[in-house]
Design a protein around this motif. Structure first.
Motif, PDB file in Angstrom:
ATOM      1  N   LYS A  14       0.824  -1.223   0.000  1.00  0.00           N
ATOM      2  CA  LYS A  14       0.000   0.000   0.000  1.00  0.00           C
ATOM      3  C   LYS A  14       0.853   1.266   0.000  1.00  0.00           C
ATOM      4  N   SER A  15       1.829   1.303   0.925  1.00  0.00           N
ATOM      5  CA  SER A  15       2.629   2.535   1.042  1.00  0.00           C
ATOM      6  C   SER A  15       3.402   2.780  -0.241  1.00  0.00           C
ATOM      7  N   THR A  16       3.938   1.701  -0.816  1.00  0.00           N
ATOM      8  CA  THR A  16       4.693   1.831  -2.064  1.00  0.00           C
ATOM      9  C   THR A  16       3.792   2.418  -3.150  1.00  0.00           C
ATOM     10  N   ARG A 143      10.936  -5.683   6.073  1.00  0.00           N
ATOM     11  CA  ARG A 143      10.804  -4.239   6.319  1.00  0.00           C
ATOM     12  C   ARG A 143      10.914  -3.910   7.811  1.00  0.00           C
ATOM     13  N   ASN A 174      -0.033  -7.000  -6.747  1.00  0.00           N
ATOM     14  CA  ASN A 174       1.395  -6.764  -6.513  1.00  0.00           C
ATOM     15  C   ASN A 174       2.084  -8.086  -6.200  1.00  0.00           C
TER      16      ASN A 174
HETATM   17  P1  ADP Z   1       2.224  -1.971   3.196  1.00  0.00           P
HETATM   18  O1  ADP Z   1       2.207  -0.464   3.240  1.00  0.00           O
HETATM   19  O2  ADP Z   1       1.056  -2.535   2.461  1.00  0.00           O
HETATM   20  O3  ADP Z   1       2.389  -2.613   4.549  1.00  0.00           O
HETATM   21  P2  ADP Z   1       4.749  -1.576   1.798  1.00  0.00           P
HETATM   22  O4  ADP Z   1       4.386  -0.764   0.627  1.00  0.00           O
HETATM   23  O5  ADP Z   1       5.417  -0.890   2.947  1.00  0.00           O
HETATM   24  O6  ADP Z   1       3.475  -2.418   2.325  1.00  0.00           O
HETATM   25  O7  ADP Z   1       5.619  -2.793   1.299  1.00  0.00           O
HETATM   26  C1  ADP Z   1       6.236  -3.675   2.233  1.00  0.00           C
HETATM   27  C2  ADP Z   1       7.699  -3.869   1.870  1.00  0.00           C
HETATM   28  O8  ADP Z   1       7.753  -4.659   0.699  1.00  0.00           O
HETATM   29  C3  ADP Z   1       8.411  -2.576   1.556  1.00  0.00           C
HETATM   30  O9  ADP Z   1       9.725  -2.686   2.050  1.00  0.00           O
HETATM   31  C4  ADP Z   1       8.413  -2.517   0.025  1.00  0.00           C
HETATM   32  O10 ADP Z   1       9.555  -1.834  -0.469  1.00  0.00           O
HETATM   33  C5  ADP Z   1       8.454  -3.983  -0.340  1.00  0.00           C
HETATM   34  N1  ADP Z   1       7.745  -4.306  -1.581  1.00  0.00           N
HETATM   35  C6  ADP Z   1       6.526  -3.856  -1.968  1.00  0.00           C
HETATM   36  N2  ADP Z   1       6.175  -4.418  -3.155  1.00  0.00           N
HETATM   37  C7  ADP Z   1       7.189  -5.231  -3.517  1.00  0.00           C
HETATM   38  C8  ADP Z   1       7.431  -6.080  -4.641  1.00  0.00           C
HETATM   39  N3  ADP Z   1       6.556  -6.210  -5.639  1.00  0.00           N
HETATM   40  N4  ADP Z   1       8.589  -6.778  -4.665  1.00  0.00           N
HETATM   41  C9  ADP Z   1       9.478  -6.653  -3.665  1.00  0.00           C
HETATM   42  N5  ADP Z   1       9.317  -5.875  -2.578  1.00  0.00           N
HETATM   43  C10 ADP Z   1       8.194  -5.164  -2.500  1.00  0.00           C
END
Ligand code: ADP
Length: 505
Positions: A14-16, A143, A174
């Motif tokens: 989500k954050s990404t 993370r 994703n």
């Molecule tokens: P959320 O906000 O949904 O908890 P994040 O966006 O923080 O998730 O993503 C979790 C971690 O996974 C982050 O460190 C991000 O950089 C990594 N990440 C997200 N999508 C991918 C992907 N497709 N492949 C590898 N790493 C990913």
């Protein structure tokens, strides 16, 4: 301005995704950030939280001790409900105020617990970021400094991916590389701009439609109406109803108690239960499962073959169809899904009308089933000593028994599908409210102009009481009772906060 609610499970990305939208200049409202600000010293939720939990909740610097707060809400459902009833209305109001201030074609409202906190109805579209559970766990472990088991516990406490996907308008899958995300975000960006009426910039050689189609899964929600129309919302009873109105979905942490408000609903709910019972035992593996599946099938048959069922189902399908027609031109309603749904209602009603004879007639004439029906009311009446024919049937291969039951069940397929459709529409198109039963008692007079069908009371699974709901079309009451050993249960004396849904369609 178009508002897009962005949600997804922990570690789904989500954050990404949110950051990538922001990088394209899209305004973002972050519900978690708003919640953090609201509990800061002197802010709106700060004093309410101290009022509720006492000074013990403060850290030495006078700020709210988040760790303590987390502990309190994890160890007590009442505390969690109390905190939610402070925070959710405030977050909701903040989001609405922020939306008012934004001047853009569309904005992203990132609400990680969009479904769990019942905020689905404050946005116009829902975008779900979805990833396989293993990816969610691996990414979160990498993370944050957490173990896979801890992440699994978080995943288990959130609604399941299936449920989330069922209410999505768009899904960003994703499950690939990090680099795969941006093209998908760009495609969604183009789609949202276009939905907001802005001419879409297309890069040379790129067709937005192609990109969008390859990158996005368009979800068809099971329920067509994403914004509940006003006539099916609950009538406000100001003194007992708090302002937080939520679109609530069942989850594994809650029990749902229902009161059908008319005989048709009572019968449909009973049928739904019986069909589930047959299916459950049919998936078993012992002779006891087979016997139980047959018993449930025979109970289903006695309901299905009542003469009024066919007409009741047709009338109900037609009634809902006519009601849905009114939403045709309403904003917030996905007209494609609505028309699919109406076609489904029409075709089921027509198929029922075209069925010759009474429902379940064929099965009633089946020799074995009819012999079993006659012995239904005798406890242990289907033993081999009384019914050698049944014992012989049970003696064939297990697969053959299952196949026979499935064939018998197939004659009810249309009834089952009609019941499921009716109940899912009626239960789905509603708004839930947090309400308080003063000293364990709650009463509501229903608006006679609203087609109320089912009342649902939702309590956390670990609540120490249960509701007794009674009433009819015009008024109902809920009394909360606490078990009292083997004596008659007693009405609770405290106030009970619960979620109330009046399903009307
Ligand atoms: P959320 O906000 O949904 O908890 P994040 O966006 O923080 O998730 O993503 C979790 C971690 O996974 C982050 O460190 C991000 O950089 C990594 N990440 C997200 N999508 C991918 C992907 N497709 N492949 C590898 N790493 C990913």
């Amino acid at each position: 301005m178009l508002t897009i609610g962005l949600t997804g499970g922990v570690g789904s990305g989500k954050s990404t995704v949110t950051q990538l939208f922001a990088s394209l200049g899209v305004p973002v409202i972050d519900a978690d950030e708003l919640a953090r600000q609201l509990v800061e010293k002197g802010q709106a939720a700060y004093y309410q939280i101290i009022d509720k939990f006492g000074q013990q909740i403060l850290a030495e610097d006078g700020e709210i001790n988040r760790r303590k707060l987390r502990e309190l809400i994890f160890t007590s459902a009442n505390n969690r409900i109390a905190l939610e009833s402070i925070l959710h209305p405030l977050i909701r109001r903040e989001i609405q105020q922020h939306i008012q201030q934004i001047d853009a074609p569309y904005c992203i409202v990132a609400i990680p617990l969009l479904i769990e906190t019942g905020q689905a109805n404050i946005v116009e579209r829902i975008l779900v970021v979805n990833a396989p559970k293993e990816a969610q766990i691996n990414r979160t472990v990498n993370r944050d400094a957490v173990t896979p088991a801890e992440v699994e516990a978080i995943v288990a406490a959130q609604v399941g991916n299936d449920l989330r996907l069922s209410i999505a308008d768009d899904v960003l899958q994703n499950d690939g590389e990090l680099a795969d995300i941006f093209p998908k975000v760009k495609a969604l960006h183009a789609k949202y701009l276009s939905l907001a009426g802005v001419e879409v910039p297309i890069e040379p050689g790129e067709s937005v439609k192609d990109v969008a189609e390859s990158a996005i899964t368009e979800q068809k929600p099971k329920v067509a109406i994403s914004a509940p129309p006003p006539e099916i919302t609950l009538p406000e009873s100001k003194q007992s109803m708090q302002s937080s109105s939520v679109q609530l979905l069942a989850d594994k942490n809650h029990n749902i108690y229902e009161l059908p408000l008319n005989e048709k609903m009572r019968t449909f709910i009973r049928l739904e239960f019986l069909f589930s019972e047959v299916e459950h035992f049919l998936a078993g593996s012992t002779i006891w499962d087979l016997r139980s599946a047959v018993n449930a099938l025979i109970a289903t048959l006695s309901v299905v073959c009542r003469p009024e069922i066919k007409t009741d189902l047709m009338k109900e399908l037609d009634r809902i169809n006519a009601n849905l027609a009114k939403f045709d031109s309403k904003s917030g309603v996905n007209s494609g899904v609505l028309s699919d749904l109406r076609d489904d209602l029409t075709s089921k009603s027509r198929s029922l009308r075209n069925m010759e004879g009474q429902l379940g007639q064929g099965l009633k004439q089946n020799e074995l089933v009819s012999a079993l029906r006659q012995r239904e009311s005798i406890p242990g009446g289907a033993l081999a000593m009384d019914m050698p024919s049944y014992a012989h049937w049970l003696n064939q291969s297990y697969a053959q028994c299952v196949a026979d039951i499935q064939t018998w069940l197939a004659s009810f397929t249309l009834v089952k599908e009609a019941v499921d459709l009716i109940l899912s529409l009626i239960r789905g198109s509603v708004v839930a409210h947090d309400v308080v039963a003063k000293a364990g008692f709650y009463q509501l007079t229903l608006d006679p102009d609203v087609a109320n069908q089912i009342v649902r009371v939702i309590l956390p699974k670990n609540a120490d009481c249960f509701p007794e709901i009674s009433g009819g079309r015009h008024r109902f009451t809920v009394r909360f009772l606490r078990p009292n050993g083997f004596e008659r249960p007693v009405q609770v004396e405290d106030d009970v906060t619960f979620k109330l849904i009046c399903c009307a369609l």
